[in-house]
Design an enzyme around this catalytic site. Sequence first.
Site, short mmCIF file in Angstrom:
data_model
loop_
_atom_site.label_atom_id
_atom_site.label_comp_id
_atom_site.label_asym_id
_atom_site.label_seq_id
_atom_site.Cartn_x
_atom_site.Cartn_y
_atom_site.Cartn_z
N LYS A 101 0.85 -1.19 0.00
CA LYS A 101 0.00 0.00 0.00
C LYS A 101 0.89 1.24 0.00
O LYS A 101 2.05 1.17 0.39
CB LYS A 101 -0.90 0.01 1.25
N ASP B 249 -6.94 4.57 -4.54
CA ASP B 249 -7.64 4.43 -3.27
C ASP B 249 -8.28 5.80 -3.03
O ASP B 249 -8.49 6.55 -3.98
CB ASP B 249 -6.65 4.05 -2.14
#
Length: 446
Positions: A126, A166
């Site tokens: 991430k 995201d």
Amino acid sequence: MEQGLENLRNEVFRRNPGESEFHQAVTEVFEALGPVVNRHPEYVESGILRRMCEPERQIIFRVPWVDDNGSVQINRGFRVEFNSALGPYKGGLRFHPSVYLGIIKFLGFEQIFKNALTGMPIGGGKGGSDFNPAGRSDAEIMRFCQSFMTELYRHIGEYTDVPAGDIGVGSREIGYLFGQYKRITNRFESGVLTGKGMSWGGSLVRPEATGYGAVMFADQMLRTQGQSMDGQTVIVSGSGNVALNAIAKSQQLGATAITASDSSGYVVDEAGIDLDLLREIKEVQRGRIAEYAEQRGGNARFVADGSVWDVPGTVALPSATQNELDDKAAQILIKNGLVAVAEGANMPSTQKATELFIEAGVLFGPGKAANAGGVATSALEMQQNASRDTWSFEYTHDKLEQIMTDLHDRCLETADRYGAPGNYVVGANIAGFVKVADAMLAQGVI
């Protein structure tokens, strides 16, 4: 929690001080792993758990960029490459002022298990930045993205690390990031980022996949009880991509989604959210949720205070951000007759809220399972890029539906096997953990 697991968790806390979201994610996984470590003590003895909690690589960098006034701004960029036992690191980029290392680590840790559950050959990672795209011009966002990629490009690649979007990173940002990567590397490496535009390597269904997948998962949970999404009253939080597509798929399956929200409040529309109007306001006008009630008229109303979870419904789809649904909200939802929760966002329910749902017999789909449709379709996008192919919407949608059905069944079967029938939290955590742990054991001390 088993004593050995508790000792290890405390060690993780000590080594990662102040990272409360990461601590929460680790605790949730460890609380589910007691049955599996009792049957397979080698997972603890081999140090697999300790290694799994330590990212393979943590990258933090400065992102300087020039705003429209000619002033130099500085943000901080992150990429946590957590685990590559199953494949290249895979996970989104988040641009939001709340971003710091602890949030990126929690998201990356969750991503390990989520990606394993999809059955696709992808590891977990991430990234993101504390940059806030809200209120910035397209030119400012482009300059920021170009500066961000000028550092990030040296750490990613289609066989190494494949970022996606995201919160705060949509098709616009992915476009700017990809353009800079191509410019620096002199390669059209389409598989290096997912969430791309359809005209340059993107996949149909990818924009819809996270929201669609959460509703598909909810439908599968309901079917175990002889119900379905048809006829349900759905409470959705958020009004971004995940929420909008969760509303869309709920409506397709015969449910009535009656809420949406943003940081200013929420709207209730008992007749069902007018999705075209909401998309126009949020995606085209980039307006606030209050404008929906103003333009919709009728019985639609905007509520500036309180919580969207005060609204009665039978299915809840938390689709905004982490820890948005606490124990107080859970109690209200349960009292109002809630039947199922499918998490569209990452860890949107607090630990206490999750416990209350499970104790009350509410079907609960944790984010690492329920919202895995997004990363699953990203992996399908990677497949299309690798084969220089483009699939139809129907073909890709059917693949997503099959992935979500298989994922649901895997969680349910694993929970049954380890003595927690119907507990999707236990099933998801154990199924994801075992797959990754076995791969790490097979590959030696990594």
